[in-house]
Design a protein around this motif. Structure first.
Motif, PDB file in Angstrom:
ATOM      1  N   ARG A  88       1.940  -6.195  -5.832  1.00 60.58           N
ATOM      2  CA  ARG A  88       1.074  -5.274  -6.355  1.00 60.58           C
ATOM      3  C   ARG A  88       1.670  -4.724  -7.844  1.00 60.58           C
ATOM      4  NH1 ARG A  88       0.492  -0.348  -3.704  1.00 60.58           N
ATOM      5  NH2 ARG A  88      -1.250   0.157  -4.206  1.00 60.58           N
ATOM      6  N   VAL A  89       0.690  -5.060  -8.697  1.00 62.23           N
ATOM      7  CA  VAL A  89       1.098  -4.663 -10.133  1.00 62.23           C
ATOM      8  C   VAL A  89       0.146  -3.763 -10.883  1.00 62.23           C
ATOM      9  CG1 VAL A  89       1.752  -5.373 -12.207  1.00 62.23           C
ATOM     10  CG2 VAL A  89       2.574  -6.683 -10.386  1.00 62.23           C
ATOM     11  N   VAL A 122      -8.304  -0.564  -5.754  1.00 63.72           N
ATOM     12  CA  VAL A 122      -8.334   0.782  -6.469  1.00 63.72           C
ATOM     13  C   VAL A 122      -7.887   2.131  -5.305  1.00 63.72           C
ATOM     14  CG1 VAL A 122     -10.128   2.396  -7.650  1.00 63.72           C
ATOM     15  CG2 VAL A 122     -10.056  -0.149  -7.598  1.00 63.72           C
ATOM     16  N   THR A 123      -6.760   2.734  -6.003  1.00 65.04           N
ATOM     17  CA  THR A 123      -6.436   3.961  -5.250  1.00 65.04           C
ATOM     18  C   THR A 123      -7.573   4.960  -5.413  1.00 65.04           C
ATOM     19  OG1 THR A 123      -5.097   4.811  -7.319  1.00 65.04           O
ATOM     20  CG2 THR A 123      -4.110   3.231  -5.853  1.00 65.04           C
ATOM     21  N   ASP A 127      -6.399   4.500 -10.085  1.00 66.93           N
ATOM     22  CA  ASP A 127      -5.736   3.400 -10.613  1.00 66.93           C
ATOM     23  C   ASP A 127      -5.939   2.092 -10.097  1.00 66.93           C
ATOM     24  OD1 ASP A 127      -4.028   5.142 -11.854  1.00 66.93           O
ATOM     25  OD2 ASP A 127      -2.729   5.557 -10.198  1.00 66.93           O
ATOM     26  N   VAL A 128      -6.239   0.882 -10.815  1.00 64.70           N
ATOM     27  CA  VAL A 128      -6.374  -0.248 -10.267  1.00 64.70           C
ATOM     28  C   VAL A 128      -5.144  -1.140 -10.184  1.00 64.70           C
ATOM     29  CG1 VAL A 128      -7.777  -2.319 -10.873  1.00 64.70           C
ATOM     30  CG2 VAL A 128      -8.631  -0.062 -11.662  1.00 64.70           C
ATOM     31  N   TYR A 129      -4.794  -1.728  -9.140  1.00 63.45           N
ATOM     32  CA  TYR A 129      -3.755  -2.645  -8.782  1.00 63.45           C
ATOM     33  C   TYR A 129      -4.291  -3.919  -8.874  1.00 63.45           C
ATOM     34  CZ  TYR A 129      -0.574   1.164  -8.241  1.00 63.45           C
ATOM     35  OH  TYR A 129       0.178   2.435  -8.293  1.00 63.45           O
ATOM     36  N   TYR A 130      -3.384  -5.050  -9.249  1.00 67.03           N
ATOM     37  CA  TYR A 130      -3.669  -6.537  -8.977  1.00 67.03           C
ATOM     38  C   TYR A 130      -2.908  -6.686  -7.975  1.00 67.03           C
ATOM     39  CZ  TYR A 130      -5.705  -6.660 -13.694  1.00 67.03           C
ATOM     40  OH  TYR A 130      -6.446  -6.503 -15.096  1.00 67.03           O
ATOM     41  N   VAL A 131      -3.362  -7.322  -6.927  1.00 68.45           N
ATOM     42  CA  VAL A 131      -2.537  -7.607  -5.752  1.00 68.45           C
ATOM     43  C   VAL A 131      -2.762  -9.290  -5.318  1.00 68.45           C
ATOM     44  CG1 VAL A 131      -2.654  -7.415  -3.125  1.00 68.45           C
ATOM     45  CG2 VAL A 131      -3.700  -5.653  -4.482  1.00 68.45           C
TER      46      VAL A 131
END
Length: 159
Positions: A88-89, A122-123, A127-131
């Motif tokens: 996760r980034v 999306v939290t 915040d958007v995370y690339y998984v």
């Protein structure tokens, strides 16, 4: 280390490219505007190759190498972040780790997301995370490669 090589390569490459280009242009102008005898024109061509074109070529190679080192450093840092964060980034984490502007960092992450078929998360805070998947990828044709290597080993042993 790659970051240092990238910056040093850009600096030296730019100096060589500009210096060699300036010498080449100066010698070409001197040859065309001046009424030079044949031996002077031949000497000017030799000087242009030695002090103009050769440094320009070295400068171009240094710039290419520094760009390649920069791409390698970004990729290396990306994989370190993937390993640390278990796939996760976030854009902000990647931009901070690589010292890139967020728009440029997003472009790199979007490209890697397409290549690796990543999903997005999306939290609640927005915040958007690339998984990215942390499973190893099986390469196509791997069994054929193993069979080929085995056949070559047997052939070498038979000699």
């Amino acid at each position: 280390m790659n970051r240092f090589l990238s910056v040093a390569g850009k600096l030296m490459g730019g100096l060589f490219l500009c210096g060699g280009g300036t010498v080449s242009i100066g010698l070409l102008l001197g040859m065309t505007l001046g009424n030079l005898p044949g031996w002077a024109i031949a000497t000017s061509w030799v000087l242009m190759v030695i002090f103009g074109l050769a440094p320009s070529a070295v400068g171009g190679l240094l710039l290419y190498g520094s760009a390649k080192a920069h791409r390698h450093a970004l990729r290396e840092r990306f994989f370190q972040l993937l390993q640390l964060n278990r796939g996760r980034v976030s854009l902000l984490d990647f931009a901070n780790a690589t010292r890139l502007e967020p728009a440029i960092a997003r472009r790199h992450l979007d490209e890697w997301a397409k290549v690796c078929s990543a999903s997005f998360e999306v939290t609640d805070g927005g915040d958007v995370y690339y998984v990215f998947s942390t499973d190893p990828i099986a390469l196509p044709g791997n069994s054929q490669g193993q069979e080929f290597r085995r056949a070559v080993r047997e052939l070498v042993r038979s000699w």
